[in-house]
Design a protein around this motif. Structure first.
Motif, PDB file in Angstrom:
ATOM      1  N   UNK A 147       0.806  -1.173  -0.033  1.00 11.38           N
ATOM      2  CA  UNK A 147      -0.092  -0.155   0.117  1.00 11.38           C
ATOM      3  C   UNK A 147       0.812   1.289  -0.018  1.00 11.38           C
ATOM      4  N   UNK A 148       2.093   1.105  -0.189  1.00 15.31           N
ATOM      5  CA  UNK A 148       2.848   2.159  -0.026  1.00 15.31           C
ATOM      6  C   UNK A 148       2.970   2.861  -1.494  1.00 15.31           C
ATOM      7  N   UNK A 149       3.075   4.555  -1.433  1.00 17.58           N
ATOM      8  CA  UNK A 149       2.987   5.108  -2.618  1.00 17.58           C
ATOM      9  C   UNK A 149       4.397   5.019  -3.329  1.00 17.58           C
ATOM     10  N   UNK A 150       4.497   5.351  -4.430  1.00 14.84           N
ATOM     11  CA  UNK A 150       5.822   5.061  -5.235  1.00 14.84           C
ATOM     12  C   UNK A 150       6.478   6.264  -5.009  1.00 14.84           C
ATOM     13  N   UNK A 151       7.989   5.991  -5.100  1.00 13.61           N
ATOM     14  CA  UNK A 151       8.856   7.047  -4.726  1.00 13.61           C
ATOM     15  C   UNK A 151       8.996   7.948  -5.835  1.00 13.61           C
ATOM     16  N   UNK A 152       8.043   8.526  -6.489  1.00  6.69           N
ATOM     17  CA  UNK A 152       8.091   9.950  -7.366  1.00  6.69           C
ATOM     18  C   UNK A 152       6.639  10.167  -7.198  1.00  6.69           C
ATOM     19  N   UNK A 153       6.379  11.591  -7.975  1.00  2.56           N
ATOM     20  CA  UNK A 153       5.136  12.131  -8.079  1.00  2.56           C
ATOM     21  C   UNK A 153       4.114  11.374  -8.986  1.00  2.56           C
ATOM     22  N   UNK A 154       3.129  11.291  -8.704  1.00  7.47           N
ATOM     23  CA  UNK A 154       1.804  10.509  -9.318  1.00  7.47           C
ATOM     24  C   UNK A 154       0.832  11.911  -9.606  1.00  7.47           C
ATOM     25  N   UNK A 155       0.105  11.654 -10.622  1.00  5.22           N
ATOM     26  CA  UNK A 155      -0.903  12.581 -11.082  1.00  5.22           C
ATOM     27  C   UNK A 155      -2.108  12.443  -9.921  1.00  5.22           C
ATOM     28  N   UNK A 156      -2.334  11.356  -9.352  1.00  8.16           N
ATOM     29  CA  UNK A 156      -3.449  11.568  -8.484  1.00  8.16           C
ATOM     30  C   UNK A 156      -3.094  10.504  -7.431  1.00  8.16           C
ATOM     31  N   UNK A 157      -3.956  10.622  -6.245  1.00  8.43           N
ATOM     32  CA  UNK A 157      -3.780   9.929  -5.002  1.00  8.43           C
ATOM     33  C   UNK A 157      -5.054   9.281  -4.751  1.00  8.43           C
ATOM     34  N   UNK A 158      -4.846   7.845  -4.551  1.00  8.13           N
ATOM     35  CA  UNK A 158      -5.925   6.809  -4.274  1.00  8.13           C
ATOM     36  C   UNK A 158      -5.710   6.138  -3.005  1.00  8.13           C
ATOM     37  N   UNK A 159      -6.134   6.398  -1.866  1.00  8.37           N
ATOM     38  CA  UNK A 159      -5.686   5.501  -0.527  1.00  8.37           C
ATOM     39  C   UNK A 159      -5.784   4.170  -0.993  1.00  8.37           C
ATOM     40  N   UNK A 160      -4.916   3.110  -0.539  1.00  5.97           N
ATOM     41  CA  UNK A 160      -5.000   1.849  -0.463  1.00  5.97           C
ATOM     42  C   UNK A 160      -4.904   1.213   0.715  1.00  5.97           C
ATOM     43  N   UNK A 161      -5.257   1.930   1.630  1.00  7.69           N
ATOM     44  CA  UNK A 161      -5.176   1.378   3.025  1.00  7.69           C
ATOM     45  C   UNK A 161      -6.676   1.243   3.622  1.00  7.69           C
ATOM     46  N   UNK A 162      -6.857   0.357   4.582  1.00  7.70           N
ATOM     47  CA  UNK A 162      -7.869   0.191   5.312  1.00  7.70           C
ATOM     48  C   UNK A 162      -8.170   0.916   6.506  1.00  7.70           C
TER      49      UNK A 162
END
Length: 162
Positions: A147-162
């Motif tokens: 569920x960790x965000x990658x080590x770079x910028x992304x265009x959006x953020x969608x939480x992947x945790x409970x």
């Protein structure tokens, strides 16, 4: 034109930041407050003038660990991110929150009277084999459910945790 010199963010991706100038200092702080604030053996920080720092996603939760220090963190995942004097013109980020922590090397240490006795001997502590070698099935499950965000910028953020 993007003039990012360094970028980083929290573990879940709710907060992203960037610096547009090189760090002025990269330091380790051994005080008990930094140990507790980071959950580590010491605080590891890279800093520059606040005018060269910006949040590119999200907003920081703030905890004032004293009247003279505020620490920024991600309220969603708890990642410690910043160290700053309230109203100050300088901001430091935790080295571990950088996209490329290997690119910075500490140049100084402070509050060494609080350094844990064994910190200097850590290079002599035996290495265990990588998890991929000792528990390949577990390593695959971790990768598949990361569920960790990658080590770079992304265009959006969608939480992947409970």
């Amino acid at each position: 034109m993007d003039n990012t010199v360094a970028s980083g963010g929290c573990q879940c991706g709710a907060i992203r930041y960037r610096f547009t100038a090189p760090f002025n200092d990269v330091s380790l702080c051994h005080c008990r407050m930094c140990q507790k604030a980071t959950g580590g053996l010491f605080g590891a920080f890279a800093g520059a003038p606040a005018q060269n720092f910006e949040l590119t996603r999200g907003s920081l939760g703030i905890f004032r660990s004293s009247d003279t220090v505020e620490r920024g963190f991600c309220a969603a995942c708890g990642t410690p991110l910043t160290f700053r004097r309230p109203g100050g013109s300088y901001v430091s980020v935790t080295i571990g929150s950088l996209d490329h922590p290997e690119a910075v090397t500490p140049t100084e240490q402070t509050c060494t009277n609080g350094r844990l006795d064994y910190v200097g001997a850590l290079a002599d502590v035996p290495d265990l084999p990588p998890i991929e070698e000792v528990a390949p099935d577990l390593a695959r499950r971790i990768r598949a459910t990361n569920h960790q965000h990658p080590d770079h910028d992304t265009t959006d953020w969608v939480p992947r945790y409970v």
